[in-house]
Design a protein around this motif. Structure first.
Motif, PDB file in Angstrom:
ATOM      1  N   GLY A   1      -6.761 -17.170  -7.616  1.00  0.00           N
ATOM      2  CA  GLY A   1      -7.466 -15.908  -7.853  1.00  0.00           C
ATOM      3  C   GLY A   1      -7.042 -14.788  -6.917  1.00  0.00           C
ATOM      4  N   GLY A   2      -6.360 -15.136  -5.815  1.00  0.00           N
ATOM      5  CA  GLY A   2      -5.922 -14.104  -4.874  1.00  0.00           C
ATOM      6  C   GLY A   2      -5.918 -14.593  -3.444  1.00  0.00           C
ATOM      7  N   THR A   3      -5.787 -13.656  -2.535  1.00  0.00           N
ATOM      8  CA  THR A   3      -5.708 -13.971  -1.115  1.00  0.00           C
ATOM      9  C   THR A   3      -6.799 -13.225  -0.362  1.00  0.00           C
ATOM     10  OG1 THR A   3      -3.313 -14.200  -1.312  1.00  0.00           O
ATOM     11  CG2 THR A   3      -4.185 -13.956   0.915  1.00  0.00           C
ATOM     12  N   GLU A   4      -7.432 -13.936   0.543  1.00  0.00           N
ATOM     13  CA  GLU A   4      -8.443 -13.367   1.427  1.00  0.00           C
ATOM     14  C   GLU A   4      -7.773 -13.103   2.779  1.00  0.00           C
ATOM     15  OE1 GLU A   4     -12.232 -12.072   2.593  1.00  0.00           O
ATOM     16  OE2 GLU A   4     -11.604 -12.698   0.618  1.00  0.00           O
ATOM     17  N   TRP A   5      -7.806 -11.836   3.221  1.00  0.00           N
ATOM     18  CA  TRP A   5      -7.179 -11.440   4.475  1.00  0.00           C
ATOM     19  C   TRP A   5      -8.226 -11.068   5.510  1.00  0.00           C
ATOM     20  CZ3 TRP A   5      -1.961 -11.599   5.255  1.00  0.00           C
ATOM     21  CH2 TRP A   5      -1.145 -11.701   4.126  1.00  0.00           C
ATOM     22  N   ARG A   6      -7.912 -11.296   6.758  1.00  0.00           N
ATOM     23  CA  ARG A   6      -8.713 -10.773   7.867  1.00  0.00           C
ATOM     24  C   ARG A   6      -7.809  -9.829   8.638  1.00  0.00           C
ATOM     25  NH1 ARG A   6     -12.699 -14.369  10.386  1.00  0.00           N
ATOM     26  NH2 ARG A   6     -13.822 -13.464   8.646  1.00  0.00           N
ATOM     27  N   VAL A   7      -8.238  -8.570   8.743  1.00  0.00           N
ATOM     28  CA  VAL A   7      -7.510  -7.554   9.493  1.00  0.00           C
ATOM     29  C   VAL A   7      -8.263  -7.342  10.804  1.00  0.00           C
ATOM     30  CG1 VAL A   7      -6.737  -5.152   9.543  1.00  0.00           C
ATOM     31  CG2 VAL A   7      -6.670  -6.445   7.386  1.00  0.00           C
TER      32      VAL A   7
ATOM     33  N   ASP B   1     -13.199  -7.062  13.211  1.00  0.00           N
ATOM     34  CA  ASP B   1     -12.514  -7.600  12.035  1.00  0.00           C
ATOM     35  C   ASP B   1     -13.011  -6.977  10.742  1.00  0.00           C
ATOM     36  OD1 ASP B   1     -10.963  -9.456  13.490  1.00  0.00           O
ATOM     37  OD2 ASP B   1     -12.648 -10.859  13.537  1.00  0.00           O
ATOM     38  N   VAL B   2     -12.088  -6.915   9.778  1.00  0.00           N
ATOM     39  CA  VAL B   2     -12.391  -6.451   8.429  1.00  0.00           C
ATOM     40  C   VAL B   2     -11.845  -7.508   7.470  1.00  0.00           C
ATOM     41  CG1 VAL B   2     -11.957  -4.653   6.712  1.00  0.00           C
ATOM     42  CG2 VAL B   2     -12.182  -4.029   9.113  1.00  0.00           C
ATOM     43  N   ASP B   3     -12.671  -7.952   6.530  1.00  0.00           N
ATOM     44  CA  ASP B   3     -12.227  -8.920   5.525  1.00  0.00           C
ATOM     45  C   ASP B   3     -11.896  -8.184   4.232  1.00  0.00           C
ATOM     46  OD1 ASP B   3     -12.606 -11.057   7.275  1.00  0.00           O
ATOM     47  OD2 ASP B   3     -14.694 -11.303   6.676  1.00  0.00           O
ATOM     48  N   VAL B   4     -10.764  -8.572   3.630  1.00  0.00           N
ATOM     49  CA  VAL B   4     -10.247  -7.885   2.453  1.00  0.00           C
ATOM     50  C   VAL B   4      -9.805  -8.930   1.433  1.00  0.00           C
ATOM     51  CG1 VAL B   4      -8.551  -6.222   1.593  1.00  0.00           C
ATOM     52  CG2 VAL B   4      -9.385  -6.037   3.940  1.00  0.00           C
ATOM     53  N   SER B   5     -10.214  -8.735   0.176  1.00  0.00           N
ATOM     54  CA  SER B   5      -9.768  -9.599  -0.918  1.00  0.00           C
ATOM     55  C   SER B   5      -8.705  -8.873  -1.724  1.00  0.00           C
ATOM     56  CB  SER B   5     -10.940  -9.939  -1.849  1.00  0.00           C
ATOM     57  OG  SER B   5     -11.908 -10.686  -1.156  1.00  0.00           O
ATOM     58  N   VAL B   6      -7.576  -9.547  -1.950  1.00  0.00           N
ATOM     59  CA  VAL B   6      -6.504  -9.000  -2.775  1.00  0.00           C
ATOM     60  C   VAL B   6      -6.337  -9.950  -3.963  1.00  0.00           C
ATOM     61  CG1 VAL B   6      -4.094  -8.286  -2.894  1.00  0.00           C
ATOM     62  CG2 VAL B   6      -5.377  -7.992  -0.756  1.00  0.00           C
TER      63      VAL B   6
ATOM     64  N   GLY C   1      -5.835   6.696  23.690  1.00  0.00           N
ATOM     65  CA  GLY C   1      -6.059   5.333  23.219  1.00  0.00           C
ATOM     66  C   GLY C   1      -5.314   5.159  21.911  1.00  0.00           C
ATOM     67  N   THR C   2      -4.988   3.945  21.608  1.00  0.00           N
ATOM     68  CA  THR C   2      -4.326   3.643  20.342  1.00  0.00           C
ATOM     69  C   THR C   2      -5.081   2.535  19.632  1.00  0.00           C
ATOM     70  OG1 THR C   2      -2.841   2.028  21.360  1.00  0.00           O
ATOM     71  CG2 THR C   2      -2.039   4.301  21.199  1.00  0.00           C
ATOM     72  N   ILE C   3      -4.838   2.443  18.354  1.00  0.00           N
ATOM     73  CA  ILE C   3      -5.407   1.378  17.527  1.00  0.00           C
ATOM     74  C   ILE C   3      -4.253   0.515  17.048  1.00  0.00           C
ATOM     75  CG2 ILE C   3      -6.335   0.978  15.203  1.00  0.00           C
ATOM     76  CD1 ILE C   3      -8.599   1.569  16.902  1.00  0.00           C
ATOM     77  N   SER C   4      -4.454  -0.785  17.078  1.00  0.00           N
ATOM     78  CA  SER C   4      -3.463  -1.684  16.494  1.00  0.00           C
ATOM     79  C   SER C   4      -4.132  -2.486  15.383  1.00  0.00           C
ATOM     80  CB  SER C   4      -2.890  -2.631  17.550  1.00  0.00           C
ATOM     81  OG  SER C   4      -3.900  -3.504  18.019  1.00  0.00           O
ATOM     82  N   LEU C   5      -3.364  -2.808  14.371  1.00  0.00           N
ATOM     83  CA  LEU C   5      -3.855  -3.621  13.265  1.00  0.00           C
ATOM     84  C   LEU C   5      -2.998  -4.872  13.156  1.00  0.00           C
ATOM     85  CD1 LEU C   5      -4.336  -0.889  10.484  1.00  0.00           C
ATOM     86  CD2 LEU C   5      -5.995  -1.695  12.159  1.00  0.00           C
ATOM     87  N   SER C   6      -3.643  -6.007  13.004  1.00  0.00           N
ATOM     88  CA  SER C   6      -2.924  -7.246  12.730  1.00  0.00           C
ATOM     89  C   SER C   6      -3.637  -7.936  11.578  1.00  0.00           C
ATOM     90  CB  SER C   6      -2.872  -8.140  13.966  1.00  0.00           C
ATOM     91  OG  SER C   6      -4.176  -8.521  14.372  1.00  0.00           O
ATOM     92  N   LYS C   7      -2.913  -8.793  10.884  1.00  0.00           N
ATOM     93  CA  LYS C   7      -3.487  -9.436   9.702  1.00  0.00           C
ATOM     94  C   LYS C   7      -3.162 -10.921   9.706  1.00  0.00           C
ATOM     95  CE  LYS C   7       0.633  -8.396   7.003  1.00  0.00           C
ATOM     96  NZ  LYS C   7       1.215  -7.649   5.900  1.00  0.00           N
TER      97      LYS C   7
END
Length: 173
Positions: free
Chosen positions: A100-106, A142-147, A86-92
């Motif tokens: 103040g920055g950017t909110e991403w969803r991975v 999904d994972v939410d990330v603040s940059v 199996g493989t994992i893929s990541l998209s954003k």
């Protein structure tokens, strides 16, 4: 003898399969039971049925076996190696952007076989619905990330049972 039986209409190499010992040949006494060890800590039987129930394997390599017992208590064991890739893929995608920055969803996706997401790491991760999650061949989480602004980038790394583990993606504010 032990072999793999994919589910009816199933795809060869899929993570859900059965073990088959119907090719076992009795010696001087009839076979009375079959015990299946899937190689991942799961055991089924002993039972009179020479085929196991369906078993969902995570991506990885396993040594599965069947132990056959005859009416005199004599036993024989056959083993086979089962490989699930199996493989994992990541998209954003940027969910929002402000001074103040950017909110991403991975999005973390599984492909080819069931994978276990063991951990998600990186600075700015604040909503992780993936760690500890089993992802089927076409499932995602999904994972939410603040940059924050002024941060050159943030890297999110996913560790899993997938063949391309660990996998990382870079996020830029």
């Amino acid at each position: 003898m032990v072999s793999e039986l994919p589910p009816a209409g199933g795809v060869p190499g899929a993570s859900l399969l059965r073990l088959n010992a119907s090719g076992s040949v009795a010696g001087s006494a009839p076979i009375t039971s079959y015990r299946f060890d899937f190689g991942d800590g799961t055991v089924e039987g002993p039972d009179a049925d020479p085929t196991s129930g369906y078993h969902n394997y995570l991506a990885g390599t396993y040594r599965a076996s069947v132990t056959v017992t005859d009416q005199n208590g004599q036993q024989a064991t056959a083993t086979t190696t089962i490989n699930r890739v199996g493989t994992i893929s990541l998209s954003k995608r940027a969910v929002s952007s402000s001074p103040g920055g950017t909110e991403w969803r991975v999005s973390v996706g599984g492909h080819g076989s069931t994978v276990l997401v063991q951990s998600v790491g990186g600075s700015g991760v604040h909503n992780d619905t993936c760690s500890g999650q089993r992802l089927g061949a076409e499932e995602a989480c999904d994972v939410d990330v603040s940059v924050p602004s002024g941060t050159p980038s943030s890297v999110v790394t996913v560790v899993s049972t997938a063949s391309n583990s660990p996998t990382s993606i870079e996020l830029v504010s």
